[in-house]
Design a protein around this motif. Structure first.
Motif, PDB file in Angstrom:
ATOM      1  N   THR A  44      31.971 -28.390  -8.017  1.00  0.00           N
ATOM      2  CA  THR A  44      31.524 -27.690  -6.763  1.00  0.00           C
ATOM      3  C   THR A  44      32.089 -26.579  -6.791  1.00  0.00           C
ATOM      4  O   THR A  44      31.162 -25.431  -6.432  1.00  0.00           O
ATOM      5  CB  THR A  44      31.594 -28.532  -5.560  1.00  0.00           C
ATOM      6  OG1 THR A  44      30.864 -29.764  -6.031  1.00  0.00           O
ATOM      7  CG2 THR A  44      31.121 -27.920  -4.505  1.00  0.00           C
ATOM      8  N   SER A  47      30.769 -23.938  -9.462  1.00  0.00           N
ATOM      9  CA  SER A  47      29.339 -23.608  -8.941  1.00  0.00           C
ATOM     10  C   SER A  47      29.522 -22.551  -7.696  1.00  0.00           C
ATOM     11  O   SER A  47      28.406 -21.641  -7.919  1.00  0.00           O
ATOM     12  CB  SER A  47      28.611 -24.564  -8.583  1.00  0.00           C
ATOM     13  OG  SER A  47      28.337 -25.582  -9.547  1.00  0.00           O
ATOM     14  N   LEU A  48      30.222 -22.721  -6.806  1.00  0.00           N
ATOM     15  CA  LEU A  48      30.389 -22.067  -5.761  1.00  0.00           C
ATOM     16  C   LEU A  48      31.017 -20.650  -5.878  1.00  0.00           C
ATOM     17  O   LEU A  48      30.309 -19.620  -5.477  1.00  0.00           O
ATOM     18  CB  LEU A  48      31.130 -22.733  -4.474  1.00  0.00           C
ATOM     19  CG  LEU A  48      30.416 -23.784  -3.672  1.00  0.00           C
ATOM     20  CD1 LEU A  48      31.163 -24.235  -2.716  1.00  0.00           C
ATOM     21  CD2 LEU A  48      29.312 -23.263  -2.921  1.00  0.00           C
ATOM     22  N   ALA A  49      31.847 -20.542  -7.018  1.00  0.00           N
ATOM     23  CA  ALA A  49      32.330 -19.253  -7.321  1.00  0.00           C
ATOM     24  C   ALA A  49      31.356 -18.513  -8.175  1.00  0.00           C
ATOM     25  O   ALA A  49      31.047 -17.407  -7.833  1.00  0.00           O
ATOM     26  CB  ALA A  49      33.717 -19.429  -8.380  1.00  0.00           C
ATOM     27  N   LEU A  51      28.010 -18.687  -7.707  1.00  0.00           N
ATOM     28  CA  LEU A  51      27.152 -18.372  -6.964  1.00  0.00           C
ATOM     29  C   LEU A  51      27.442 -17.199  -6.152  1.00  0.00           C
ATOM     30  O   LEU A  51      26.526 -16.435  -5.649  1.00  0.00           O
ATOM     31  CB  LEU A  51      26.510 -19.507  -6.261  1.00  0.00           C
ATOM     32  CG  LEU A  51      25.808 -20.678  -6.893  1.00  0.00           C
ATOM     33  CD1 LEU A  51      25.350 -21.919  -6.222  1.00  0.00           C
ATOM     34  CD2 LEU A  51      24.510 -20.031  -7.565  1.00  0.00           C
ATOM     35  N   VAL A  52      28.630 -17.306  -5.761  1.00  0.00           N
ATOM     36  CA  VAL A  52      29.025 -16.152  -4.523  1.00  0.00           C
ATOM     37  C   VAL A  52      29.177 -14.791  -5.565  1.00  0.00           C
ATOM     38  O   VAL A  52      29.040 -13.667  -5.051  1.00  0.00           O
ATOM     39  CB  VAL A  52      30.655 -16.612  -4.358  1.00  0.00           C
ATOM     40  CG1 VAL A  52      31.161 -15.347  -3.495  1.00  0.00           C
ATOM     41  CG2 VAL A  52      30.565 -17.616  -2.983  1.00  0.00           C
ATOM     42  N   ALA A  53      29.816 -14.968  -6.664  1.00  0.00           N
ATOM     43  CA  ALA A  53      29.881 -13.725  -7.576  1.00  0.00           C
ATOM     44  C   ALA A  53      28.414 -13.190  -7.694  1.00  0.00           C
ATOM     45  O   ALA A  53      28.117 -11.901  -7.712  1.00  0.00           O
ATOM     46  CB  ALA A  53      30.554 -14.048  -8.926  1.00  0.00           C
ATOM     47  N   PHE A  55      25.686 -13.636  -5.934  1.00  0.00           N
ATOM     48  CA  PHE A  55      25.159 -12.956  -4.860  1.00  0.00           C
ATOM     49  C   PHE A  55      25.730 -11.523  -4.551  1.00  0.00           C
ATOM     50  O   PHE A  55      24.803 -10.572  -4.153  1.00  0.00           O
ATOM     51  CB  PHE A  55      25.512 -14.060  -3.504  1.00  0.00           C
ATOM     52  CG  PHE A  55      25.213 -13.383  -2.075  1.00  0.00           C
ATOM     53  CD1 PHE A  55      23.811 -13.622  -1.823  1.00  0.00           C
ATOM     54  CD2 PHE A  55      26.074 -12.787  -1.407  1.00  0.00           C
ATOM     55  CE1 PHE A  55      23.626 -13.160  -0.424  1.00  0.00           C
ATOM     56  CE2 PHE A  55      25.644 -12.317  -0.232  1.00  0.00           C
ATOM     57  CZ  PHE A  55      24.461 -12.480   0.157  1.00  0.00           C
ATOM     58  N   LEU A  56      27.095 -11.436  -4.767  1.00  0.00           N
ATOM     59  CA  LEU A  56      27.498 -10.167  -4.392  1.00  0.00           C
ATOM     60  C   LEU A  56      27.136  -9.287  -5.600  1.00  0.00           C
ATOM     61  O   LEU A  56      27.090  -8.016  -5.030  1.00  0.00           O
ATOM     62  CB  LEU A  56      29.204 -10.226  -4.629  1.00  0.00           C
ATOM     63  CG  LEU A  56      30.036 -11.141  -3.654  1.00  0.00           C
ATOM     64  CD1 LEU A  56      31.282 -11.141  -3.803  1.00  0.00           C
ATOM     65  CD2 LEU A  56      29.829 -10.393  -2.047  1.00  0.00           C
ATOM     66  N   TYR A  59      23.386  -8.159  -4.477  1.00  0.00           N
ATOM     67  CA  TYR A  59      23.092  -7.597  -3.130  1.00  0.00           C
ATOM     68  C   TYR A  59      24.144  -6.521  -2.788  1.00  0.00           C
ATOM     69  O   TYR A  59      24.066  -5.960  -1.784  1.00  0.00           O
ATOM     70  CB  TYR A  59      23.070  -8.822  -2.004  1.00  0.00           C
ATOM     71  CG  TYR A  59      22.010  -9.578  -2.048  1.00  0.00           C
ATOM     72  CD1 TYR A  59      20.488  -9.192  -1.733  1.00  0.00           C
ATOM     73  CD2 TYR A  59      21.983 -11.004  -2.597  1.00  0.00           C
ATOM     74  CE1 TYR A  59      19.524  -9.966  -1.891  1.00  0.00           C
ATOM     75  CE2 TYR A  59      20.879 -11.769  -2.682  1.00  0.00           C
ATOM     76  CZ  TYR A  59      19.590 -11.150  -2.316  1.00  0.00           C
ATOM     77  OH  TYR A  59      18.614 -12.148  -2.623  1.00  0.00           O
ATOM     78  N   SER A  60      24.799  -6.273  -3.859  1.00  0.00           N
ATOM     79  CA  SER A  60      25.666  -4.835  -3.671  1.00  0.00           C
ATOM     80  C   SER A  60      25.150  -3.576  -3.666  1.00  0.00           C
ATOM     81  O   SER A  60      25.344  -2.798  -3.120  1.00  0.00           O
ATOM     82  CB  SER A  60      26.740  -5.113  -4.730  1.00  0.00           C
ATOM     83  OG  SER A  60      26.209  -4.649  -5.911  1.00  0.00           O
ATOM     84  N   CYS A  65      22.035  -6.683 -10.958  1.00  0.00           N
ATOM     85  CA  CYS A  65      21.667  -7.977 -10.799  1.00  0.00           C
ATOM     86  C   CYS A  65      21.049  -8.245 -11.986  1.00  0.00           C
ATOM     87  O   CYS A  65      20.209  -7.714 -12.581  1.00  0.00           O
ATOM     88  CB  CYS A  65      20.775  -7.921  -9.764  1.00  0.00           C
ATOM     89  SG  CYS A  65      20.090  -9.722  -9.330  1.00  0.00           S
TER      90      CYS A  65
END
Length: 81
Positions: A44, A47-49, A51-53, A55-56, A59-60, A65
């Motif tokens: 988890t 996966s979260l790390a 997905l955060v990377a 996302f950043l 959407y930066s 992307c």
């Protein structure tokens, strides 16, 4: 955090310059990530790390992307007329 060694290079794969290949690139990325998550089942935290990377990056507004073309890919960002 062992599973991040297979996820982070995905963020470093450059997008193709040819706009006709952007769709193929996005499909490849989606299929690779789906296959990775189904086969390896990362923890988890990894996966979260990831997905955060992702996302950043997406959407930066810098055009990095890996899934779609942004406005910064076609015009220079930060330029004011």
């Amino acid at each position: 955090m062992y599973c991040l060694q297979w996820l982070l290079p995905v963020l470093l794969i450059p997008k193709p310059i040819n706009p006709l290949l952007l769709y193929n690139h996005a499909v490849f990325m989606v299929l690779y990530l789906a296959g990775f998550f189904l086969e390896r089942q990362p923890c988890t935290i990894c996966s979260l790390a990831f997905l955060v990377a992702l996302f950043l990056l997406c959407y930066s507004g810098l055009g990095w992307c890996v899934f779609w073309e942004s406005e910064c890919d076609t015009v220079r960002c930060g330029d004011s007329l």
